[in-house]
Write an enzyme that holds these catalytic residues in place. Structure first.
Site, short mmCIF file in Angstrom:
data_model
loop_
_atom_site.label_atom_id
_atom_site.label_comp_id
_atom_site.label_asym_id
_atom_site.label_seq_id
_atom_site.Cartn_x
_atom_site.Cartn_y
_atom_site.Cartn_z
CB SER A 550 -0.92 0.01 1.23
OG SER A 550 -0.14 -0.07 2.41
N GLY A 579 -1.89 -4.04 1.04
CA GLY A 579 -2.06 -5.29 1.81
C GLY A 579 -1.19 -6.43 1.34
CG ASN A 609 1.06 -5.30 4.43
OD1 ASN A 609 0.65 -4.56 5.31
ND2 ASN A 609 1.09 -4.95 3.15
CG ASP A 700 -1.43 4.91 8.97
OD1 ASP A 700 -0.29 5.44 8.75
OD2 ASP A 700 -1.96 4.14 8.17
CG HIS A 703 -0.38 3.61 5.01
ND1 HIS A 703 -1.10 2.99 6.01
CD2 HIS A 703 -0.24 2.70 4.01
CE1 HIS A 703 -1.39 1.75 5.63
NE2 HIS A 703 -0.88 1.55 4.42
#
Ligand code: CA
Length: 725
Positions: A550, A579, A609, A700, A703
């Site tokens: 992502s 993802g 991930n 977050d 990202h």
């Protein structure tokens, strides 16, 4: 490459062209060891194979020869690449297309001056590469009046029986297509004896009046082994189709004994004359069976016995034509004077159940389908009549052929060259391998459960990931594999040892969740993005390719303006998918996202991930990244690869996921070499002086926002400019 090896390789075409042996590789589909008389199985007297036996008598027979994934396409892909399924990308028959852009032994032999030819079954979806000549069956091909795909495009139909035609096309190439100044490898690959086991009409009457011996385990109850043995759909008792398998005509009857749904398509391909010969051989027997079931004379287990006889006879009739074809090829080598300098190998993509455990088909790691025939004749090198118990596997063929041809074996090849074993007439050298690794993906067909495992000279350990359980077999005491001893206290030590072998071999072959290519096609957006990216890839001309998750995909979102500014004029391609983990990137790259892509540089950033979704240990994720790097190097040897550190996550330096990512980076920075893989540590770019990942950069803590993408581009630019020069 060592200087001496290099010198030999460079000199080889000039000096040894006339001495380098030819290789005739004759390969069939689903040929069980029990259907070759040289292996001495229970059918050897009833159904001898004199021509196959001739290879063994004049050369060697290998009794511990195995596949790495017991199904057609995956075995073929392993043979071509010398690599296990998760590395060559051909994991199963349902979802795979062979990535023909990867390094294969035919390509390397061709480069080294061998003439390379392929005739018959290919079954890898994509077109053959690395062959000077090929003529192949489309998909599974047909037994009667088969079509062949032509190298120059289009199809050609031949009248007659497929096995004979494959033999004749191969002979025709030897006689008329061969360049006498070059050594050759000819791969003569039969469709037979694959389901639906349709014989040459001249053999349709064989064993008409006799019953062939039944295997001891035809009525196996599947006790004392993994529960999934009961759930498979490949049993003689339950799963044969009325038309397709049993070759019965008309509307299916007796649903308690026969499945309906697939007719005998091969019969429909026959011309009137062929149908007449077929009916003369089969119809009387068919009608007798129908009458006997109707009258109640034939019922229960006796119907299973009838079905077994129909099946085994058709299967062995197919073998008869293969054996005759092998005889014709051997005769031609003798007549033409080629025999002395030609290695002949006979093998098949895997074994097959001939009613053992009540089954037909393959897929399991049990002996009948795990084993592959391997017969080899090499005049002047292998002592006639040799017998070998060396543990060998289909991933060994590629390095063997390469070493025979004097070509250096690429480091990424996982198999071992059999040359020392062949030169010692089958005796394995002291340092030969202790065990073999096996993998089956568990695709829907026949409902055989996913499993992998290892074997050594005596024991076999199987692991079923579905319920995380083990089976252990002692092949010396229980050669039929009827009772797992994994929970027997007397075998606790053996279980421990075999588990260690399992873990060691998975390590050696780099098997883990992070390296097992996996798609996410169950998610519509992902599938759609993949289709869209394939279209972009097809347009070609990309000079800079970003690969990732992502964070990379975000160049199309928060990073858009910066992307335009920095990469807008650079013909850049974004292969980032939200993802994705390493295993998804591997799948995408093996399934079209690199087709025709040959950029100046890649930017790779992946792995967070693997940490986030399953807290995978850093070593595992780093292993996935290593395979991605190897794949890029293999497909684009000239491209520069900019390997970025996995971006920091978690706000604080002691965050759990931050530490895992730090651990990955500690390992992967070692993957950069002095050549084309370049390491760029981005960690400090995003952190403040206290090591904190602020909300301004990544709200977050994972990202980047607009500002973060600008920081990324600026930090990367000097290196990128250098690489794109
Ligand atoms: Ca097969």
């Amino acid at each position: 490459m060592k200087p001496l090896v290099l010198a030999l390789v460079l000199l080889a075409p000039a000096l040894f062209a006339s001495e380098r042996p030819n290789i005739l590789f004759i390969f069939s589909d689903d040929h069980a060891l029990n259907a070759i008389s040289a292996y001495g199985g229970p059918l050897k007297d009833a159904a001898p194979t004199p021509n196959l036996d001739r290879i063994a008598e004049q050369g060697a027979i290998f009794t511990r020869s195995y596949c790495c994934n017991s199904i057609c396409g995956p075995s073929r892909a392993a043979i071509l690449t010398g690599k296990h399924s998760h590395i060559n990308g051909y994991l199963d028959n349902n979802n795979s297309t062979f990535d023909g852009s990867q390094t294969t032994f035919p390509k390397l032999l061709q480069k080294a001056g061998y003439q390379t030819a392929l005739v018959g079954k290919w079954h890898l979806v994509s077109k053959p590469q690395g062959f000077d000549y090929w003529e192949i069956l489309p998909g599974q091909g047909s037994y009667y009046n088969p079509d062949f795909l032509q190298q120059g495009g289009g199809k050609k139909r031949y009248t007659g029986y497929c096995t004979d035609i494959v033999t004749e096309r191969a002979l025709d190439w030897l006689k008329n297509g061969r360049d006498g100044d070059k050594p050759f490898i000819l791969m003569c690959q039969h469709k037979a004896p694959h389901r639906n086991w349709s014989p040459a009409l001249r053999h349709a009457d064989l064993w008409d009046d006799v019953d062939l011996p039944e295997p001891k385990t035809l009525f196996d109850d599947y006790a004392n082994r993994h529960p999934s043995l009961k759930k498979q759909a490949m049993s003689v008792e339950k799963d044969f189709y009325w038309g397709h398998d049993m070759k019965l005509k008309g509307e299916p009857r007796f649903p308690e004994y026969f499945r309906k749904g697939i007719r005998n398509g091969e019969y429909m391909r026959m011309n009137a004359e062929q149908k007449k010969a077929w009916d003369a051989a089969y119809e009387e027997e068919n009608q007798a069976m129908i009458a006997a079931v109707e009258s109640g004379e034939l019922e229960g287990k006796d119907v299973t016995r009838w079905k077994y006889q129909r099946y085994i006879k058709d299967y062995l009739r197919c073998i008869r034509a293969v054996d005759e074809g092998v005889g014709r090829m051997l005769d031609y080598l003798d007549e033409s004077g080629l025999a002395d300098n030609t290695i002949v190998i006979y093998s098949s993509d895997q074994g097959f159940y001939l009613g053992e455990h009540g089954w037909y088909d393959k897929r399991w790691m049990f002996e009948e389908s795990f084993a592959m025939p391997f017969l080899v004749r090499w005049p002047g090198v292998i002592e006639p009549g040799s017998r070998s118990e060396a543990l060998i596997q289909n991933i060994d063929y590629a390095p063997t052929f390469l070493e025979i041809a004097g070509v250096e074996v690429p480091e990424a090849v996982q198999g071992r060259s059999l040359l020392p074993v062949l030169k010692a007439s089958g005796k394995a050298p002291e340092d030969w391998r202790e065990g073999l690794y096996y993998f089956y993906s568990g695709e829907h067909t026949h409902r055989v459960a996913a499993h992998d495992g290892v074997c050594n000279d005596r024991y076999k350990l199987m692991y079923f990931p579905g319920d995380k359980s083990w089976n252990l077999f002692d092949l010396e005491k229980d050669p039929q594999e009827m009772k797992s001893v994994h929970d027997d206290p007397a075998h606790a030590d053996v279980l421990e040892r075999m588990k260690k072998l399992y873990s060691d071999l998975r390590g050696e072959y780099e098997v883990s969740e992070a390296t097992q290519p996996a798609h996410r096609k169950d998610q519509g957006w992902w599938k759609q993005r993949h289709q869209q990216k394939l279209k972009e890839v097809k347009k070609g001309g990309h000079e800079l390719v970003f690969i990732g998750d992502s964070i990379t995909q975000g160049w199309e979102g928060h990073g858009k303006a910066t992307w335009e500014e920095f990469y807008g004029d650079r013909k850049a391609l974004n292969l980032g998918y939200s993802g994705d983990r390493t295993e998804h990137v591997l799948w995408r790259l093996l399934n079209g996202e690199l087709d025709g892509v040959d950029p100046k540089a890649y930017v790779l950033m992946i792995g967070t991930n693997n940490s986030g979704h399953r807290q995978a240990p850093p070593e595992e994720t780093a292993g996935g990244i290593k395979l991605i790097l190897e794949l890029l190097r293999d497909r684009s040897p000239e491209a520069e690869i900019l390997l970025l550190s996995v971006f920091p996550r978690d706000e604080q330096p002691d965050g759990k996921l931050r530490k895992i990512n730090d651990g990955i980076n500690e390992i992967i920075k070692g993957h950069a070499d002095d050549g084309r893989i370049h390491w760029l540590d981005m960690t400090d770019t995003f952190l403040n002086d206290e090591g904190v990942l602020t909300k301004e950069v990544m709200p977050d803590a994972l990202h980047p926002q607009g500002k973060g993408y600008r920081m990324w581009a600026e930090a990367m630019e000097p290196k990128l400019e250098e690489l794109l020069k």
